[in-house]
Design a protein around this motif. Structure first.
Motif, PDB file in Angstrom:
ATOM      1  N   PHE B 234       0.898  -1.425   0.165  1.00 58.34           N
ATOM      2  CA  PHE B 234      -0.140  -0.028  -0.094  1.00 58.34           C
ATOM      3  C   PHE B 234       0.962   1.331   0.177  1.00 58.34           C
ATOM      4  CE2 PHE B 234      -2.430   3.508   2.027  1.00 58.34           C
ATOM      5  CZ  PHE B 234      -3.698   3.294   1.123  1.00 58.34           C
ATOM      6  N   ILE B 235       2.084   1.146   0.836  1.00 62.92           N
ATOM      7  CA  ILE B 235       2.927   2.207   0.650  1.00 62.92           C
ATOM      8  C   ILE B 235       3.980   2.268  -0.318  1.00 62.92           C
ATOM      9  CG2 ILE B 235       4.410   3.783   2.227  1.00 62.92           C
ATOM     10  CD1 ILE B 235       1.885   3.708   3.587  1.00 62.92           C
ATOM     11  N   GLY B 236       3.871   2.766  -1.304  1.00 58.08           N
ATOM     12  CA  GLY B 236       4.943   2.830  -2.285  1.00 58.08           C
ATOM     13  C   GLY B 236       4.362   1.653  -2.991  1.00 58.08           C
ATOM     14  N   LEU B 237       5.649   1.115  -4.067  1.00 56.53           N
ATOM     15  CA  LEU B 237       5.261   0.170  -4.945  1.00 56.53           C
ATOM     16  C   LEU B 237       6.177  -1.041  -4.422  1.00 56.53           C
ATOM     17  CD1 LEU B 237       3.560  -0.248  -7.593  1.00 56.53           C
ATOM     18  CD2 LEU B 237       6.018   0.083  -8.650  1.00 56.53           C
ATOM     19  N   SER B 238       5.817  -2.223  -4.324  1.00 57.96           N
ATOM     20  CA  SER B 238       6.647  -3.401  -4.130  1.00 57.96           C
ATOM     21  C   SER B 238       6.381  -4.579  -5.019  1.00 57.96           C
ATOM     22  CB  SER B 238       6.339  -3.904  -2.696  1.00 57.96           C
ATOM     23  OG  SER B 238       6.735  -2.890  -1.895  1.00 57.96           O
ATOM     24  N   ASN B 239       7.462  -5.229  -5.637  1.00 59.09           N
ATOM     25  CA  ASN B 239       7.517  -6.426  -6.442  1.00 59.09           C
ATOM     26  C   ASN B 239       7.653  -7.479  -5.426  1.00 59.09           C
ATOM     27  OD1 ASN B 239       7.605  -5.303  -9.170  1.00 59.09           O
ATOM     28  ND2 ASN B 239       9.647  -4.502  -8.345  1.00 59.09           N
ATOM     29  N   ILE B 240       6.560  -8.476  -5.416  1.00 59.83           N
ATOM     30  CA  ILE B 240       6.582  -9.541  -4.477  1.00 59.83           C
ATOM     31  C   ILE B 240       7.161 -10.801  -5.102  1.00 59.83           C
ATOM     32  CG2 ILE B 240       5.124 -11.116  -2.690  1.00 59.83           C
ATOM     33  CD1 ILE B 240       5.111  -7.784  -2.207  1.00 59.83           C
ATOM     34  N   SER B 279       9.581  -8.548  -0.336  1.00 56.79           N
ATOM     35  CA  SER B 279       8.936  -7.579  -1.008  1.00 56.79           C
ATOM     36  C   SER B 279      10.248  -6.717  -1.503  1.00 56.79           C
ATOM     37  CB  SER B 279       8.073  -6.672  -0.121  1.00 56.79           C
ATOM     38  OG  SER B 279       8.357  -5.385  -0.107  1.00 56.79           O
ATOM     39  N   VAL B 280      10.422  -6.381  -2.672  1.00 57.89           N
ATOM     40  CA  VAL B 280      11.509  -5.628  -3.301  1.00 57.89           C
ATOM     41  C   VAL B 280      11.064  -4.547  -3.984  1.00 57.89           C
ATOM     42  CG1 VAL B 280      13.256  -5.782  -4.898  1.00 57.89           C
ATOM     43  CG2 VAL B 280      12.400  -7.806  -3.812  1.00 57.89           C
ATOM     44  N   ARG B 281      11.367  -3.247  -3.446  1.00 60.95           N
ATOM     45  CA  ARG B 281      10.674  -2.166  -4.152  1.00 60.95           C
ATOM     46  C   ARG B 281      11.504  -1.811  -5.359  1.00 60.95           C
ATOM     47  NH1 ARG B 281       7.320   0.440  -1.070  1.00 60.95           N
ATOM     48  NH2 ARG B 281       7.283   0.162   1.168  1.00 60.95           N
ATOM     49  N   PRO B 282      11.078  -1.196  -6.315  1.00 62.66           N
ATOM     50  CA  PRO B 282      11.516  -0.976  -7.712  1.00 62.66           C
ATOM     51  C   PRO B 282      13.169  -0.583  -7.699  1.00 62.66           C
ATOM     52  CG  PRO B 282       9.489  -0.165  -7.805  1.00 62.66           C
ATOM     53  CD  PRO B 282       9.565  -0.339  -6.364  1.00 62.66           C
ATOM     54  N   GLU B 283      13.264   0.216  -6.671  1.00 61.04           N
ATOM     55  CA  GLU B 283      14.596   0.924  -6.679  1.00 61.04           C
ATOM     56  C   GLU B 283      15.707  -0.118  -5.859  1.00 61.04           C
ATOM     57  OE1 GLU B 283      12.088   2.136  -5.019  1.00 61.04           O
ATOM     58  OE2 GLU B 283      12.482   2.976  -3.031  1.00 61.04           O
ATOM     59  N   GLU B 284      15.049  -1.284  -5.325  1.00 63.72           N
ATOM     60  CA  GLU B 284      16.215  -2.054  -4.558  1.00 63.72           C
ATOM     61  C   GLU B 284      16.564  -3.297  -5.450  1.00 63.72           C
ATOM     62  OE1 GLU B 284      13.365  -1.058  -0.503  1.00 63.72           O
ATOM     63  OE2 GLU B 284      13.414  -3.283  -1.213  1.00 63.72           O
ATOM     64  N   PHE B 285      16.324  -3.125  -6.735  1.00 61.06           N
ATOM     65  CA  PHE B 285      16.848  -4.074  -7.784  1.00 61.06           C
ATOM     66  C   PHE B 285      18.305  -3.249  -8.330  1.00 61.06           C
ATOM     67  CE2 PHE B 285      12.658  -6.041  -8.108  1.00 61.06           C
ATOM     68  CZ  PHE B 285      12.813  -7.344  -8.138  1.00 61.06           C
ATOM     69  N   GLU B 320       5.774 -10.660 -13.949  1.00 55.34           N
ATOM     70  CA  GLU B 320       6.440  -9.097 -14.330  1.00 55.34           C
ATOM     71  C   GLU B 320       6.909  -8.382 -12.957  1.00 55.34           C
ATOM     72  OE1 GLU B 320       3.177  -7.564 -16.573  1.00 55.34           O
ATOM     73  OE2 GLU B 320       3.606  -8.708 -18.072  1.00 55.34           O
ATOM     74  N   VAL B 321       7.888  -7.830 -13.376  1.00 57.28           N
ATOM     75  CA  VAL B 321       8.568  -6.709 -12.128  1.00 57.28           C
ATOM     76  C   VAL B 321       8.845  -5.384 -12.719  1.00 57.28           C
ATOM     77  CG1 VAL B 321       9.506  -8.625 -10.606  1.00 57.28           C
ATOM     78  CG2 VAL B 321      11.090  -7.654 -12.317  1.00 57.28           C
ATOM     79  N   GLU B 322       8.681  -4.538 -11.752  1.00 58.03           N
ATOM     80  CA  GLU B 322       9.094  -3.179 -12.062  1.00 58.03           C
ATOM     81  C   GLU B 322      10.549  -2.744 -11.529  1.00 58.03           C
ATOM     82  OE1 GLU B 322       6.163  -0.210 -11.687  1.00 58.03           O
ATOM     83  OE2 GLU B 322       7.520   1.590 -12.003  1.00 58.03           O
ATOM     84  N   VAL B 323      11.297  -2.226 -12.214  1.00 59.22           N
ATOM     85  CA  VAL B 323      12.641  -1.597 -11.662  1.00 59.22           C
ATOM     86  C   VAL B 323      12.676  -0.314 -11.888  1.00 59.22           C
ATOM     87  CG1 VAL B 323      15.109  -2.010 -11.626  1.00 59.22           C
ATOM     88  CG2 VAL B 323      13.538  -3.897 -11.780  1.00 59.22           C
ATOM     89  N   ILE B 348      15.756  -4.673   1.166  1.00 53.89           N
ATOM     90  CA  ILE B 348      14.389  -5.616   1.202  1.00 53.89           C
ATOM     91  C   ILE B 348      13.929  -6.373   2.140  1.00 53.89           C
ATOM     92  CG2 ILE B 348      15.224  -6.557  -1.406  1.00 53.89           C
ATOM     93  CD1 ILE B 348      16.139  -9.200  -0.323  1.00 53.89           C
ATOM     94  N   ASN B 349      12.668  -6.685   1.990  1.00 53.36           N
ATOM     95  CA  ASN B 349      11.667  -7.036   3.305  1.00 53.36           C
ATOM     96  C   ASN B 349      11.282  -8.353   3.126  1.00 53.36           C
ATOM     97  OD1 ASN B 349      11.370  -4.812   5.377  1.00 53.36           O
ATOM     98  ND2 ASN B 349      11.148  -3.858   3.327  1.00 53.36           N
ATOM     99  N   VAL B 350      11.568  -9.231   4.175  1.00 57.05           N
ATOM    100  CA  VAL B 350      10.935 -10.621   3.868  1.00 57.05           C
ATOM    101  C   VAL B 350       9.780 -11.116   4.786  1.00 57.05           C
ATOM    102  CG1 VAL B 350      11.712 -12.962   4.014  1.00 57.05           C
ATOM    103  CG2 VAL B 350      13.396 -11.086   3.535  1.00 57.05           C
ATOM    104  N   PHE B 351       8.826 -11.550   4.312  1.00 58.30           N
ATOM    105  CA  PHE B 351       7.620 -11.753   5.059  1.00 58.30           C
ATOM    106  C   PHE B 351       7.433 -13.187   5.322  1.00 58.30           C
ATOM    107  CE2 PHE B 351       7.087  -7.728   3.313  1.00 58.30           C
ATOM    108  CZ  PHE B 351       6.948  -6.744   4.384  1.00 58.30           C
TER     109      PHE B 351
END
Lengths: 549, 364
Positions: B234-240, B279-285, B320-323, B348-351
Motif C-alpha cells: 500500500f505504501i509505495g510500490l513493491s514487487n513480491i 518484497s522488493v521495491r523498484p529501486e531495490e533491484f 512481471e516486475v518493475e525496476v 528488501i523485506n522478507v515476510f
C-alpha cells in the motif's frame, strides 16, 4: 441530550398538528362513508347508490373524459412549446415565458368565466363569428368548453416541467445522435422525448390531479355536463337534498382514484428516471424559412390565446355595466367602486391576511419538517413525511368537506372562522413547500452543520445560524410561489367560507354565479395584478430563477 | 499545552455492521498523526469518533486522562477541517473564522484581534472581507484551517483536506499545513488515503485496513520496514517474489531458484526451507547485463522519466516486475535484452509466506 429532545418536541408537535387536521378529518370522512346515520351500523349503501344510478356514475365518466382530453391537449401544446423555446431563437422569449407562467397562475374558473365572455352564448367572439359567417353558433359550453379552459390553463405546467428537464439535457447527447446519422425529428422522438419523459409524466400527473378535482370550471361552463367534483359539491353544499354521508362516500372514491394515479405515476417515473446534469445545455439557434415561420406562429399564437382570458377580464373590468351582465359600452371605474370600496367587504383584505398567515405556517412547518426528514430520519419523522404528503393527492374540495365535517361541532369548533381557512390553505400547500425545502437541504452538505458544532454551537444553534440562513433564499422564493397559488385557491375555500371570511376567489365565483360580470372582472383584475406583482418580485429576488410549482 | 489522545479498545457499529472492533492507539502531545488507508478502511469513522460525530459502541477515547465518550461535540473543543471545507457560504471570510469565537465570551475587539492574527498565520489577510464564492480551492482551504485553529482547540482534526485540490496546489498546501501545525504546536489527527501526502506531513502514521491498524510508525519505518505485506504494497510500490529460507549454520540465505542472497537481519526463529514472500521495491533491484549470478529476466519495456528510468521486466516463469534505476547518460537498456537482477539485501523485506508478518529483525 438536550438538543435531541428539542427536535423530538418539534416532531411531536408537528405530528399532532397533522393528525388533528389531516388524519382525523379524513378518517371521519371514511367513517361517515360506511356508516348509516339511522342505525349507526356498517353499510355500503352509499357506494352502491353511486354505482346504481347513472345520474351519479356518469359524472365520473364525464370527469375522466374531460381530464384525459385536457391532459392530452395540454401535453400536445406544452411539450412542443418547451422544445421550440429551448431550441429556436425567438425574440422576446423571456417575456413569453413570464406570460405563460401568468396564464397558469390565475385560477381555472376565471378562465372559464372569461371564455364565456368570449365564446359563450352572448360572447364577443361568438357574436362576431355568427354575424361574419351567418352562423348560429351557440357558444362553447359543456365538454368542449371545459376541455378548452383546462387545456389552456394546464399546458403551462407541462411546459414548465419539460423546460426544466430540457435545461438539464446535455446537448452532446443530441449531437451524438446527430453524428450517428439521425434527423432532427428522429432525435426528438428517440432522445429528447424519452429523456424528458419522467418530468413530462410528473407534470401530466399534476395536470391530471388539478383538472380532475377542479369544480369551479365545470360549474360555470359545464351547464348540463356535470363532473364528479360538481356532484360532490352539490351533494354536500347544494340547496336541495344534501347528503353528507353520500358526499363522504364520493370523497372516498375520488381519493382512491387520485391515489391510484399518484402511485402509477411514481412507478412509471421510477422506472424511467435518469439523473442528468448538463455541462452544455441545448442553446437556441436561429431558425430560417418555414421552420422559423411555424415556430414563431406557434409560440406567439398559443401565448396570445392563453392570455386572452386575462386580457378579457382586465378589459371588461373597466366597462360600465347596467347591472348584472349587460355592458353599456362606456368605460368607467364603477366596478372598482362597487368592489374595493363596497361596505363590509373584507374579501380583499381577507385574501391578503389569510395568504400571509398560511404562508408563515407553511414556511416554518415546511422548513422544520424537511429538515427533520432529511437530517434526523427516524420512525417518527418518516410518519411525518408520509402524512404531510397526503394533501398532495387530496382534492381541495374533499379537504374542505373533511375539515368542515370535523370541526363543525364537538370539542373543537372552527367552522366559519378564519383559522379553518388558514389551516386548510397551509395544509394544501405544505407538500409542495416540503418537497422544495427538502431539495434545498439536500444541496447543503452535512459537514456545514458539523463544522458549526465542532466550533462550539449546539445542534439547534447550528440549525438556526447555518442551515436557516443558507436555506432562506430558496425558501423565500418558494414562499412567493406558494403565496401566488394560495391567493387563487377556490375549491376548499368555497366550502369553508362564511360571509366574514370570504376571499377574492370566493367573491369572484359568487359574482359570476350572480352574473355580476363587472364586479367579477374587477376582483379578478385585483387578483391578477397581485399575482403579476408577486411574480415580478419572485424574478427579482431569485435573479430570474426557474419557476417550480 | 498540547494534549495526548488515547484510543483504548474502541468499537464502532453501524446497525449490525461492525466497522471497527477493539482498536487502540496513542497519539502523543503535539504530534502530527496520520490515519492512512484505502477508502472504507475506517479511518474517517475513527476520526469522527474522536470529534463526536460518531457514537462509540465500546471502549474509551481519552484526552490526556479525561474520558470524552459522553461529552457532546460542541463542548469537546476540537477543530476540524472538512474534506469539502464546509465554509459557510452566507458569511464573509472574517465571519467564517469568527464563527467559533462568537458563542464564547469574547469581546468584539478580542474577536477581531484573534481573527486578524490567524488570517496572518494562514496568509489570507487580504481576503478578509471576501465571500466564499470568490475564493479558490486553496484559499477556502486556508479559511477552513484558520476557522478550526482560531478557537485554540485541544486537537486539530483533518479529514482528507487536500483531496479536492489539484496536484500542484496539494503539494503547496500540505507544506503550509505542516508549517502551520508546527507553529501552533497542536496535536493533530490527519486522515488521508494518499501515501505520499502522509509521508510528507506526518510525525507518525497509522496504516489502517479493514478497521484494523496494520502498523504505526514514523514515515521512514513505515516505508522501509513495513510490518506486513499489505503495508509494503500500500505504501509505495513493491514487487513480491517467492523465496525459500536456506539455513547454513550461522548464515541465513533467501534463495530464488538458482540465485541466493545472504541476509543479516532475518529473525533467528526462521526454519530451513521455510517459504517466504519477499518484497522488493523498484529501486531495490540492480540490473546487470553481464553478470553470472542474479535472477534472469528479459527487458520488456522502459519509460524514461528524466531523473529515473523505469524498466518493466519479465522473469522466466512469466512474473512481471518493475525496476527503477537512475538514468544513465545516453543509454536505456533496449527491449528484449536478457539481464540479471540483483537485490539490495539491506533494503528488501522478507515476510512469512502469507505476508501477515515481517521476518526482518528491525521491523516492529
Amino acid at each position: 441530550m438536550k438538543n435531541f429532545s428539542i427536535w423530538k418536541i418539534i416532531s411531536f408537535t408537528l405530528l399532532a398538528f397533522f393528525i388533528l387536521f389531516v388524519v382525523y378529518p379524513l378518517a371521519l370522512i371514511l367513517y361517515q362513508s360506511v356508516i348509516d346515520p339511522e342505525t349507526s351500523g356498517f353499510t355500503l349503501s352509499y357506494f352502491s347508490k353511486f354505482m346504481e344510478r347513472k345520474y351519479y356514475w356518469s359524472t365520473l365518466i364525464n370527469s375522466f373524459s374531460v381530464t384525459i382530453c385536457a391532459t392530452l391537449v395540454a401535453t400536445a401544446i406544452g411539450l412542443p412549446m418547451a422544445y421550440v423555446l429551448r431550441s429556436v431563437k425567438i425574440p422576446g422569449s423571456k417575456y413569453l415565458n413570464i406570460l405563460i407562467v401568468i396564464s397558469y397562475l390565475s385560477p381555472p374558473f376565471i378562465g372559464a368565466y372569461a371564455w364565456i365572455q368570449l365564446l359563450g352564448r352572448n360572447g364577443f367572439l361568438t357574436k362576431t363569428i355568427n354575424s361574419t359567417f351567418g352562423l348560429n353558433f351557440e357558444g362553447i359550453y359543456g365538454f368542449a368548453g371545459i376541455v378548452l379552459v383546462f387545456s389552456l390553463q394546464s399546458f403551462p405546467l407541462i411546459y414548465m416541467y419539460v423546460a426544466g428537464a430540457l435545461k438539464n439535457l446535455d446537448n452532446s447527447l443530441n449531437e451524438a445522435a446527430e453524428s450517428l446519422g439521425y434527423t432532427p425529428l428522429q432525435r426528438v422522438r428517440m432522445i429528447i422525448i424519452p429523456l424528458v419523459m419522467p418530468s413530462l409524466l410528473a407534470g401530466a400527473l399534476l395536470v391530471f390531479m388539478r383538472v380532475f378535482s377542479d369544480f369551479g370550471t365545470p360549474m360555470l361552463i359545464g351547464e348540463g355536463f356535470r363532473t364528479f367534483p360538481v356532484l360532490i359539491y352539490t351533494q354536500f353544499m347544494g340547496e336541495v337534498s344534501t347528503d353528507d354521508h353520500f358526499a363522504a362516500a364520493l370523497c372516498v372514491i375520488v381519493i382512491l382514484i387520485t391515489l391510484f394515479f399518484f402511485f402509477l405515476q411514481r412507478y412509471i417515473s421510477k422506472k424511467y428516471a435518469y439523473s442528468m446534469t448538463a455541462l452544455k445545455p441545448m442553446s437556441p439557434v436561429t431558425a430560417t424559412g418555414s421552420r422559423k415561420l411555424f415556430s414563431y406562429a406557434f409560440v406567439y399564437g398559443i401565448t396570445l390565446i392563453a392570455m386572452l382570458p386575462q386580457m378579457t377580464v382586465i378589459f371588461t373590468s373597466f366597462l360600465e355595466t347596467a347591472g348584472g351582465s349587460v355592458y353599456t359600452g362606456a368605460f368607467s371605474l364603477m366596478n372598482y367602486e362597487n368592489t374595493i370600496f363596497a361596505k363590509d367587504n373584507h374579501s380583499i383584505l381577507n385574501t391578503y391576511l389569510f395568504g400571509l398567515a398560511a404562508i408563515s405556517i407553511v414556511v416554518v412547518f415546511g422548513t422544520l419538517i424537511s429538515y427533520l426528514t432529511a437530517r434526523k430520519p427516524s420512525f417518527l419523522t418518516n410518519i411525518l413525511d408520509t402524512l404531510t404528503m397526503f394533501p398532495y393527492i387530496i382534492p381541495g374540495s374533499v379537504l374542505g368537506i373533511a375539515l368542515l365535517s370535523s370541526f363543525n361541532s364537538g370539542w373543537l369548533v372552527l367552522s366559519g372562522t378564519a383559522i379553518i381557512m388558514i389551516i386548510s390553505l397551509s395544509i394544501r400547500r405544505m407538500p409542495y413547500t416540503i418537497r422544495s425545502s427538502t431539495a434545498i437541504i439536500s444541496q447543503i452538505s452535512p459537514s456545514m452543520e458539523e463544522a458549526a458544532v465542532s466550533l462550539g454551537s449546539t445542534e439547534f444553534q447550528s440549525f438556526r445560524k447555518v442551515i436557516v440562513p443558507m436555506m432562506l433564499p430558496g425558501v423565500l422564493a418558494g414562499a412567493i410561489m406558494s403565496w401566488i397559488t394560495l391567493i387563487s385557491e377556490l375549491s376548499s375555500s368555497i366550502i369553508l367560507y362564511t360571509s366574514n371570511t370570504s376571499t377574492l376567489t370566493v367573491a369572484i365565483y359568487a359574482e359570476v354565479i350572480r352574473s355580476n360580470f363587472g364586479n367579477a372582472a374587477a376582483y379578478s383584475t385585483i387578483l391578477t395584478l397581485t399575482s403579476i406583482i408577486s411574480l415580478l418580485i419572485f424574478f427579482k429576488v431569485t435573479d430570474n430563477q426557474d419557476i417550480s410549482v | 499545552m498540547s494534549v495526548s489522545i488515547t484510543v483504548d479498545n474502541v468499537t464502532k457499529r453501524f446497525d449490525k455492521l461492525t466497522v471497527i472492533d477493539g482498536l487502540s492507539l496513542k497519539i502523543n502531545p503535539g504530534e502530527f498523526f496520520t490515519l492512512l488507508g484505502p477508502s472504507g478502511c475506517g479511518k474517517t469513522t475513527l476520526l469522527r469518533m474522536i470529534i463526536g460525530f460518531n457514537s462509540i459502541e465500546g471502549g474509551t477515547i481519552k484526552i490526556d486522562d479525561n474520558v470524552i465518550n459522553n461529552i457532546p461535540t460542541h463542548l469537546r473543543n476540537m477543530g476540524m477541517v472538512f474534506q469539502n471545507y464546509a465554509i459557510f457560504p452566507h458569511m464573509s471570510v472574517a465571519d467564517n473564522v469568527a464563527f467559533g469565537l462568537k458563542n464564547r465570551n469574547f469581546s468584539k475587539d478580542e474577536i477581531t484581534k484573534a481573527v486578524d492574527e490567524i488570517l496572518e498565520v494562514v496568509k489570507i489577510t487580504h481576503l478578509k472581507d471576501r465571500m466564499p464564492t470568490q475564493l479558490s480551492g486553496g484559499q477556502q482551504q486556508r479559511v477552513a484551517l484558520a476557522r478550526a485553529i482560531v478557537i485554540h482547540p485541544q486537537v486539530l482534526l483533518m479529514d482528507e483536506p487536500l483531496s479536492n485540490l489539484d496536484a500542484k496546489l496539494r503539494v503547496e498546501m500540505r507544506n503550509a499545513i505542516k508549517h502551520i501545525q508546527q507553529k501552533v504546536g497542536i496535536t493533530t489527527v490527519y486522515v488521508t488515503h494518499d501515501q505520499e501526502e502522509a509521508l510528507a506531513v506526518s510525525d507518525r502514521i497509522a496504516v489502517m485496513h479493514d478497521g484494523v491498524i496494520q502498523q504505526t510508525g514514523s514515515p521512514i519505518e513505515i516505508y522501509q520496514r513495513p510490518a506486513n505485506l499489505f503495508v509494503s504494497t500500500f505504501i509505495g510500490l513493491s514487487n513480491i517474489l517467492k523465496g525459500t529460507i536456506k539455513k547454513n549454520g550461522e548464515v541465513t540465505e533467501v534463495s530464488f531458484g538458482d540465485y541466493s542472497v545472504t541476509m543479516n537481519n532475518i529473525k533467528t526463529t526462521v526454519s530451513n526451507n521455510q517459504k517466504v514472500s519477499v518484497s522488493v521495491r523498484p529501486e531495490e533491484f540492480f540490473i546487470e547485463e553481464n553478470s553470472t549470478t542474479g535472477i534472469p529476466a528479459l527487458v520488456k519495456n522502459s519509460v524514461f522519466l528524466g531523473v529515473n528510468t523505469h524498466y518493466f521486466l519479465e522473469f522466466e516463469d512469466g512474473q512481471e516486475v518493475e525496476v527503477v534505476r537512475p538514468s544513465e547518460t545516453g543509454k536505456v537498456i533496449p527491449k528484449e535484452t536478457p539481464v540479471k537482477l540483483l537485490l539490495d539485501t539491506k533494503k528488501i523485506n522478507v515476510f512469512v509466506e502469507d505476508g501477515s508478518s515481517s521476518l526482518i529483525e528491525e521491523s516492529r
